[in-house]
Design a protein around this motif. Sequence first.
Motif, mmCIF file in Angstrom:
data_model
loop_
_atom_site.group_PDB
_atom_site.id
_atom_site.type_symbol
_atom_site.label_atom_id
_atom_site.label_comp_id
_atom_site.label_asym_id
_atom_site.label_seq_id
_atom_site.Cartn_x
_atom_site.Cartn_y
_atom_site.Cartn_z
ATOM 1 N N LEU A 279 19.562 11.552 4.696
ATOM 2 C CA LEU A 279 20.844 10.878 4.467
ATOM 3 C C LEU A 279 20.829 9.450 5.003
ATOM 4 N N VAL A 280 20.381 9.273 6.250
ATOM 5 C CA VAL A 280 20.335 7.927 6.843
ATOM 6 C C VAL A 280 19.335 7.029 6.108
ATOM 7 N N PRO A 281 18.079 7.457 5.850
ATOM 8 C CA PRO A 281 17.173 6.606 5.058
ATOM 9 C C PRO A 281 17.706 6.284 3.668
ATOM 10 N N TYR A 282 18.386 7.239 3.018
ATOM 11 C CA TYR A 282 18.959 6.969 1.706
ATOM 12 C C TYR A 282 20.057 5.912 1.796
ATOM 13 N N ALA A 283 20.917 6.031 2.814
ATOM 14 C CA ALA A 283 21.986 5.046 2.985
ATOM 15 C C ALA A 283 21.411 3.652 3.235
ATOM 16 N N LEU A 284 20.372 3.560 4.046
ATOM 17 C CA LEU A 284 19.736 2.259 4.286
ATOM 18 C C LEU A 284 19.091 1.723 3.010
ATOM 19 N N ASP A 285 18.548 2.620 2.195
ATOM 20 C CA ASP A 285 17.876 2.198 0.968
ATOM 21 C C ASP A 285 18.854 1.609 -0.054
ATOM 22 N N VAL A 286 20.101 2.123 -0.072
ATOM 23 C CA VAL A 286 21.088 1.611 -1.039
ATOM 24 C C VAL A 286 21.894 0.440 -0.479
ATOM 25 N N GLY A 287 21.520 -0.045 0.722
ATOM 26 C CA GLY A 287 22.144 -1.249 1.245
ATOM 27 C C GLY A 287 23.196 -1.046 2.315
ATOM 28 N N VAL A 288 23.369 0.151 2.816
ATOM 29 C CA VAL A 288 24.326 0.403 3.905
ATOM 30 C C VAL A 288 23.703 -0.061 5.221
ATOM 31 N N GLY A 289 24.512 -0.637 6.107
ATOM 32 C CA GLY A 289 24.012 -1.121 7.389
ATOM 33 C C GLY A 289 23.615 -0.002 8.327
ATOM 34 N N HIS A 290 22.868 -0.364 9.380
ATOM 35 C CA HIS A 290 22.368 0.643 10.321
ATOM 36 C C HIS A 290 23.507 1.392 11.008
ATOM 37 N N HIS A 292 26.650 1.746 10.020
ATOM 38 C CA HIS A 292 27.380 2.567 9.061
ATOM 39 C C HIS A 292 26.571 3.804 8.656
ATOM 40 N N ALA A 293 25.257 3.654 8.523
ATOM 41 C CA ALA A 293 24.413 4.796 8.184
ATOM 42 C C ALA A 293 24.456 5.843 9.288
ATOM 43 N N ALA A 294 24.396 5.398 10.545
ATOM 44 C CA ALA A 294 24.505 6.334 11.665
ATOM 45 C C ALA A 294 25.896 6.954 11.718
#
Length: 481
Positions: A279-290, A292-294
């Motif tokens: 979930l966190v790597p996917y969020a970072l891959d689509v442009g979500v900040g660190h 927000h991903a956490a």
Amino acid sequence: MAQEKKKGGVLPPDGGWGWMIVAGCFVVTVCTRAVTRCISIFFVEFQMHFARDYSGTAWIHSLVDCTTMLCAPLGSLIGNRLSCRIAVILGGFLASIGLVLSSFATSLEYLYLTLGLLTGLGFALCYTPAIAMVGIYFCERKALAYGIAMSGSGIGTFILAPVVQLLIEHYSWRGALLILGGFVSNLCVCGALLRPIILKEEEACPLPVDSECEYGVKPPTVNDVPTGKAVVEKLEVDAKQRCLQSMQEYHFLLMPDFLVLAGSFLLLASGCSLPFVYLVPYALDVGVGHQHAAFLMSILGVIDIVGNITFGWLTDRRCLKKYRNICYMFAVGMEGLCCFFIPLLHTFVLLVPFSVLYGYFDGAYVALIPVVTSDVVGTTYLSSALGVVYFLHAVPYLVSPPIGGWLVDTTGTYTATFFLSGFALISSSLLLFSVAVIRRCQRNQKNSLSKDSKLVSCEGKQVDYYTSKRKDLMIIIPTTS
């Protein structure tokens, strides 16, 4: 304990010190499951520091989960032979040492050994005995107690996810692992809370008498003076009794209901860990900040709590107590359905509803796993059964994240990974549902056959009655004329 032995055991308290057991199990789930989930936050840090691909880095999370579940029967064995208290204290010490040693890692293989195997072994010795103790202390409010105890994974994830991200930013991933090692040492304190009790249920369900193993032989009294031969015979009988008891502890493995449940758990474990890893790597891959991903992991964790407690409370109601299996199937199926939609979500705002729904249904089924298992095998064998249940999670937990990473490396997207997760979860639910439908049809067929047989027997009795009456009349009429 002395009073309990004199009385021959007690009934499950359903309160009292049992709430301290729930509190201890709550902290155990925080220190084991929540910390394991937060390892995914280190995923990008490990990948960048050691310059490895997705598949190689995913083995760390896989080894932690796999070792925790693979060694779950060992935790049950130590808890049954020694005590749950000793098992949890020993596990807390090993897990803390593993995290501290991981902060000095020089390679990914080093982390496989310390963070994957050593910390996972410590978590295994803590997790199963703590969960089993809750089932021993509670009977009527078992689902609610498990809901509160298992909500520790959700609350822990909600609090630890942003805290771990801040620790990484301020102290690097090495400092964060070192601090987590100190935090996990609180497992030793939780182990001290697990006061054992002796239940009357154990004497209500004695082992069957086996003449070949000489089980059930009257033990010698205090006045008996054993000779040398008698001592040898007594040791042989004790050895045979221990062998029989060990076999009795795992006799539930031959139960058809448990075998079906085990197959469902295998499919469940194949899919449930992938969203937590990616979930966190996917969020970072689509442009979500660190941050927000956490925070997505935090949302997932706090909603997990709601699922734990609400489903635990609801399934303890008298109207739903008979339908716990259906509630479990529904939660697992809905969790799988959520995974099919995540490849369509490309912003933080859209990923929040996924975290809410997935977290809720994850908390719901996690709280019901011990309850459903207890309904199948009973309280007496719950500790051993939970050891086997979590053992079944081991291989899927080991294989699924690397397979998911390989799919990401091969396809370049996360779509196949989340589709694999959803398919496994829905298959797990459909397996139980199909077996339940088949058994319901068989039961209805048996009932209809029994009703038909009763109807035929009743018609036969009526025919015999009228024919006998007719014969009596034929005999009476000539005499009257």
